[in-house]
Design an enzyme around this catalytic site. Sequence first.
Site, PDB file in Angstrom:
ATOM      1  N   LYS A 237     -15.986 -50.530 -61.115  1.00 13.52           N
ATOM      2  CA  LYS A 237     -16.055 -50.287 -59.914  1.00 13.52           C
ATOM      3  C   LYS A 237     -17.165 -50.932 -58.721  1.00 13.52           C
ATOM      4  O   LYS A 237     -17.641 -51.855 -59.324  1.00 13.52           O
ATOM      5  CB  LYS A 237     -17.021 -49.234 -60.563  1.00 13.52           C
ATOM      6  N   GLU A 275     -15.688 -39.509 -68.708  1.00 10.50           N
ATOM      7  CA  GLU A 275     -14.796 -40.332 -67.789  1.00 10.50           C
ATOM      8  C   GLU A 275     -13.668 -39.780 -67.669  1.00 10.50           C
ATOM      9  O   GLU A 275     -12.875 -39.260 -68.649  1.00 10.50           O
ATOM     10  CB  GLU A 275     -14.573 -41.706 -67.858  1.00 10.50           C
ATOM     11  N   ASN A 289     -18.847 -42.456 -72.082  1.00 12.02           N
ATOM     12  CA  ASN A 289     -19.590 -43.294 -72.230  1.00 12.02           C
ATOM     13  C   ASN A 289     -21.148 -43.153 -72.893  1.00 12.02           C
ATOM     14  O   ASN A 289     -21.512 -42.439 -71.932  1.00 12.02           O
ATOM     15  CB  ASN A 289     -20.426 -44.899 -70.691  1.00 12.02           C
ATOM     16  N   ARG A 291     -24.130 -43.897 -72.851  1.00 13.31           N
ATOM     17  CA  ARG A 291     -25.809 -44.695 -72.136  1.00 13.31           C
ATOM     18  C   ARG A 291     -25.871 -44.455 -70.777  1.00 13.31           C
ATOM     19  O   ARG A 291     -25.105 -43.439 -70.247  1.00 13.31           O
ATOM     20  CB  ARG A 291     -24.976 -46.121 -71.934  1.00 13.31           C
TER      21      ARG A 291
END
Length: 449
Positions: A237, A275, A289, A291
Amino acid sequence: MFEKVLIANRGEIALRIHRACKEMGIRTVAVHSTADADAMHARLADEAVCIGPAQAKDSYLNVAAILSAADITGADAIHPGYGFLSENADFASMVEEHGFTFIGPSPDHITMMGDKIAAKNAAMETGIPVVPGSDGAVVSHDEALKIAKDIGYPVLIKASAGGGGRGMKVAQNEKELLEAWQFARSEAKAAFGNDEVYMEKYLQKPRHIEIQILADLHGNVVHLGERDCSLQRRHQKLLEEAPSPALNWSQRNEIGEIACNAMRKLGYRSVGTIEFLYENGEFFFIEMNTRLQVEHPVTEMICGLDLVREMIRVSSGAPLGYTQESLRFSGHAIECRINAEDPETFLPSPGVVGDYHTPGGLGVRVDSAIYSGYRIPPYYDSMVGKLIVHGANRNECLMRLRRCLGEYVIDGIRTTIPLHQRLVDNPEFINGDYDIHWLENFVGMDQSL
Ligand code: ADP
């Protein structure tokens, strides 16, 4: 509440965590490699412990040294940041076994979501829509052919241990499939020591839209809206925004609720990002993810919450203290990742920072740990800062971002600032009209996986 937190990371995120701790009255312990003795995170923390040589495997990934540092400094909890040990379930378990609190999800959830096949199964079981594909691992070429025929070409072979865009290969037809299957397996083996792969339909023009969730230890879960991270180069990204220009409120509420219900069923805690690829009005889960994400500030800017503070609070057992209905989203935020790279060739550009001036003013935030005279070490990630800009709406945000990029001075090294400047003047980007392949065309890259 904790009295002392050890920050098992470096760079801007270590500083970001330090700042949240200080505002909560918590003392901080920085750990650093020999190459980072002069790093800002080590200089600002209340205590700093050198945990090994420059190579990350000997320092920031050195579990024994990090646990010893926590022990000798008397820390109560460890925040892993992102990258390094943040998604290492063994590390999370060892932290807890040694009597410290791991500021993050449970080791079981980290394990589950770290295996992309298990993650996809968990998503399906909890009602999250997924990308059509194989039912688990694809173990033979014949099986690959059969599944590809069922779901239709193009297909994407992905590593179940994947991350950072590695172990992925597209096949447009039967002829390409064997090669793609073998390529993905060998890349996965080399990168992750695990050659298990699975297959997904390759979506042609999706956006990458992710939902931020936050959960406490008492079963309360909220979502903090979405981030659009479609602007990627080689699956990395480069610029993120919230909210997504592609979603309306009913779509946002619907997918947010699906995400929260799934997390409630799993008994998930702390922050997490689900996501999705989004195409033709439909969401398809790709991974979760477990985290804090690099791009978390755009969410903070539109919802007014400090996500690191919330992580620390919920890890100490505090309840969220607010409901989904009480959360307010306001305006628009964009984050530009500033990398020490040539803006055209993307070759790394480490070196000494010369003159340095960061933009400021209303709605402007720079998360960075560099300073004038700082030598950027060649051993770590090339990201040297994040410019995050907030505006009442997307247009105001873009005007402000353009102004800020023009003001930003980082002399002595090459950075991706000129690329962002080109981007904010592009009519398609201004219209919010882009998908995950758009940036690769914009920078003139080969977009094949
Ligand atoms: P990683 O963990 O390696 O980053 P992800 O599963 O998150 O892998 O995918 C990374 C990127 O790859 C996505 O943001 C998207 O750009 C692309 N991608 C992944 N799955 C698909 C798919 N089924 N179709 C098209 N692009 C995909």
